[in-house]
Write an enzyme that holds these catalytic residues in place. Sequence first.
Site, short mmCIF file in Angstrom:
data_model
loop_
_atom_site.label_atom_id
_atom_site.label_comp_id
_atom_site.label_asym_id
_atom_site.label_seq_id
_atom_site.Cartn_x
_atom_site.Cartn_y
_atom_site.Cartn_z
N SER A 8 53.39 47.60 59.57
CA SER A 8 52.01 47.95 59.01
C SER A 8 50.86 47.88 60.10
O SER A 8 51.04 46.91 61.11
CB SER A 8 51.65 47.05 57.80
OG SER A 8 50.35 47.28 57.39
N ASN A 9 49.77 48.46 59.88
CA ASN A 9 48.48 48.57 60.91
C ASN A 9 47.59 47.85 60.14
O ASN A 9 46.45 48.10 60.58
CB ASN A 9 48.41 49.82 61.36
CG ASN A 9 49.49 50.47 62.41
OD1 ASN A 9 49.74 49.50 63.59
ND2 ASN A 9 49.89 51.52 62.42
N LYS A 13 46.30 43.40 54.94
CA LYS A 13 47.71 43.14 54.48
C LYS A 13 48.35 42.28 55.27
O LYS A 13 49.29 41.68 54.82
CB LYS A 13 48.13 44.65 54.28
CG LYS A 13 49.31 44.83 53.56
CD LYS A 13 49.98 46.05 53.44
CE LYS A 13 49.50 47.06 52.70
NZ LYS A 13 50.10 48.29 52.37
N ASP A 76 54.75 49.05 50.58
CA ASP A 76 53.90 50.25 50.04
C ASP A 76 53.41 49.69 48.77
O ASP A 76 54.00 49.54 47.88
CB ASP A 76 54.66 51.64 50.21
CG ASP A 76 53.75 52.68 49.83
OD1 ASP A 76 52.65 52.74 50.66
OD2 ASP A 76 53.80 53.69 49.12
N PHE A 159 40.42 43.37 49.34
CA PHE A 159 40.18 44.67 49.94
C PHE A 159 40.57 45.61 48.93
O PHE A 159 41.12 45.14 47.78
CB PHE A 159 40.78 44.48 51.26
CG PHE A 159 42.31 44.47 51.17
CD1 PHE A 159 43.27 45.52 51.17
CD2 PHE A 159 42.99 43.17 51.42
CE1 PHE A 159 44.74 45.27 51.15
CE2 PHE A 159 44.19 42.84 51.40
CZ PHE A 159 45.09 43.94 51.06
N GLY A 160 40.52 47.04 49.46
CA GLY A 160 41.18 47.81 48.49
C GLY A 160 40.52 48.01 47.13
O GLY A 160 39.07 47.83 46.91
N LYS A 182 44.91 34.25 44.88
CA LYS A 182 45.31 35.46 44.98
C LYS A 182 46.84 35.72 45.23
O LYS A 182 47.63 36.33 44.68
CB LYS A 182 44.50 36.53 45.79
CG LYS A 182 44.95 38.21 45.73
CD LYS A 182 44.21 38.82 46.77
CE LYS A 182 44.70 40.19 46.70
NZ LYS A 182 44.15 41.10 47.86
N HIS A 187 50.76 41.21 43.21
CA HIS A 187 51.81 42.02 43.19
C HIS A 187 52.57 41.88 44.52
O HIS A 187 53.56 41.64 44.67
CB HIS A 187 51.42 43.66 43.00
CG HIS A 187 50.35 44.06 44.13
ND1 HIS A 187 49.29 43.21 44.20
CD2 HIS A 187 50.18 44.87 44.93
CE1 HIS A 187 48.41 43.85 44.91
NE2 HIS A 187 49.11 44.94 45.60
N ARG A 188 51.88 41.50 45.59
CA ARG A 188 52.42 41.33 46.80
C ARG A 188 52.85 39.81 46.81
O ARG A 188 54.30 39.46 47.62
CB ARG A 188 51.25 41.43 48.15
CG ARG A 188 51.97 41.68 49.22
CD ARG A 188 50.96 42.26 50.47
NE ARG A 188 50.58 43.29 50.37
CZ ARG A 188 49.50 44.09 49.88
NH1 ARG A 188 48.32 43.36 49.62
NH2 ARG A 188 49.54 45.06 49.40
#
Length: 203
Positions: A8-9, A13, A76, A159-160, A182, A187-188
Amino acid sequence: MKRLILASNNKKKIKEMKEILRDLDVEVKSLENENINIDVVEDGKTFEENAKKKASEIYEFLLERGDKNFIVLADDSGLVVEYLHGEPGIYSARYAGEHGNDEKNNEKLLNNLKGVDKKNRDAKFICQLAMITDTGEYFKVTGDVKGYIIEAAYGEKGFGYDPLFLYEELNKTFAQLTPNEKNKISHRGVALKKLKKIISSVL
């Protein structure tokens, strides 16, 4: 020590993932740490297709470079709103047309839900993880968390879509939670906790 390379960049995340994986006996690295300048085109039709593509391309690059003793992990993730037939879904990061413009993406989501009752604002965050070991073994794990979309952004963290996603059990948006709070429920966080057992088994 094995290197766990995050395909990932996305710096925010990566920070979250490093935090959740910190107790594993691996060296967690980003693409930047590894001097890998690859931006994988996410043209899959599902979260898994995109995650697997990212992991596979980085895995192939590392093999060609002659690397050993590594694991590649790709993520993803996205937001799914049932009322909007699953949007933004796999297009979450580029919902408004420009990749990674959180403000525009949030604005579009709110516009698309304008005047919609709370009972139809249910949403869930999904995280699909794809992992490939240096011997070519492939593993996949999914995590999700349910909430609903409020009518205006609230909170300064995250974020997001975090400022719009209200987690009812805590009565807070993801953008109001501390990173620790969090990571426990996201979900992560859910997906990475499942994956930790798999990672431990292949070390």
